[in-house]
Scaffold this motif. Structure first.
Motif, short mmCIF file in Angstrom:
data_model
loop_
_atom_site.label_atom_id
_atom_site.label_comp_id
_atom_site.label_asym_id
_atom_site.label_seq_id
_atom_site.Cartn_x
_atom_site.Cartn_y
_atom_site.Cartn_z
N LEU A 102 -28.40 22.65 34.26
CA LEU A 102 -29.06 22.11 35.46
C LEU A 102 -29.50 23.24 36.39
O LEU A 102 -30.55 23.15 37.03
CB LEU A 102 -28.11 21.16 36.19
N GLY A 103 -28.70 24.32 36.44
CA GLY A 103 -29.10 25.48 37.22
C GLY A 103 -30.38 26.09 36.68
O GLY A 103 -31.29 26.44 37.44
N GLY A 104 -30.46 26.20 35.34
CA GLY A 104 -31.67 26.71 34.72
C GLY A 104 -32.86 25.80 34.95
O GLY A 104 -33.98 26.26 35.21
N MET A 105 -32.63 24.49 34.88
CA MET A 105 -33.72 23.52 35.09
C MET A 105 -34.23 23.56 36.52
O MET A 105 -35.41 23.29 36.78
CB MET A 105 -33.24 22.10 34.74
N THR A 106 -33.35 23.89 37.46
CA THR A 106 -33.78 24.01 38.87
C THR A 106 -34.87 25.07 39.00
O THR A 106 -35.89 24.86 39.67
CB THR A 106 -32.59 24.37 39.77
N ILE A 107 -34.65 26.21 38.33
CA ILE A 107 -35.66 27.28 38.34
C ILE A 107 -36.93 26.82 37.64
O ILE A 107 -38.05 27.11 38.08
CB ILE A 107 -35.11 28.55 37.68
N ASP A 108 -36.78 26.06 36.54
CA ASP A 108 -37.95 25.54 35.83
C ASP A 108 -38.79 24.65 36.74
O ASP A 108 -40.03 24.76 36.75
CB ASP A 108 -37.50 24.74 34.60
N VAL A 109 -38.13 23.77 37.49
CA VAL A 109 -38.86 22.87 38.39
C VAL A 109 -39.56 23.66 39.49
O VAL A 109 -40.71 23.37 39.85
CB VAL A 109 -37.89 21.83 39.01
#
Length: 214
Positions: free
Chosen positions: A43-50
């Motif tokens: 989810l931390g990685g996806m935050t950067i993706d978003v």
């Protein structure tokens, strides 16, 4: 619309499938502390993706391709990965939660690790150069909905990968002794340090190019 969404989900899966720094950290946290901790890294990685998708939407992402911006990112990424990799090796036998026990490690800490690992030149340049082009092609000021569908599909694809990966890891965790989990943490740390060495090499290799342009 459904075809576009489905193809975008497959695209998101194709982004997430190659084993990279985020997947390594997810597997490590999943083995040591369970499903939610591994997923929190994702989810931390996806935050950067978003955030990067939003930057692409407003047209700011190309800034990340400027050499004067990229070069510092390589050394920052190397330092972050060296730190996380060293910590993984140093604390390999710490914070191992057996199945059925409550982890002493906070989900916030795992989420932060995901953020730190995702803010790396490899991840940023990958998004901007490859998928920035795909998202840009789907952007049309008269039909912003297509861009939204593609973006959501990619995120769903990454989410499906992360949940599937953590399901496999936590399933395997039930049959692993703490000794094997410790060894896996050491291997994960060495892999992250290896990525850090590559980032350091890219930083050193980029310095002459910057010197020539200055």
């Amino acid at each position: 619309m459904l075809v576009l969404l489905f193809s975008s989900i497959l695209l998101g899966l194709s982004i997430a499938l190659p084993i990279g720094t985020i997947s390594i950290e997810m597997i490590k946290q999943g083995l040591k502390n369970g499903f939610m901790h591994g997923w929190s890294v994702g989810l931390g990685g996806m935050t950067i993706d978003v955030i990067l998708i939003i930057l692409l939407f407003v047209g700011l992402a190309p800034i990340l391709t400027i050499p004067f911006i990229q070069v510092p990112l390589w050394i920052i990424g190397a330092i972050v990965l060296f730190h996380i990799g060293y910590d993984s090796i140093k604390n390999a036998d710490h914070e191992i939660t057996l199945v059925g026990e409550k982890s002493a490690k906070s989900l916030k800490s795992s989420y932060k690790n995901g953020l730190l690992v995702a803010i790396s030149p490899g991840n940023l340049v990958f998004w901007v150069s490859i998928f920035g082009t795909i998202l840009s092609n789907s952007f049309d000021s008269s039909n912003i909905f297509n861009f939204f569908i593609v973006s959501v599909g990619i995120i769903i694809g990454i989410l499906i990968h992360d949940i599937g990966l953590m399901a496999v890891v936590t399933g395997a965790r039930k049959f692993l002794k703490p000794t094997y989990i410790k060894r896996a943490s050491i291997v994960a740390g060495l892999v992250l340090i290896g990525f850090g060495c590559y980032f350091l090499y890219k930083f050193i290799d980029s310095i002459p190019m910057i010197m020539q342009r200055s």
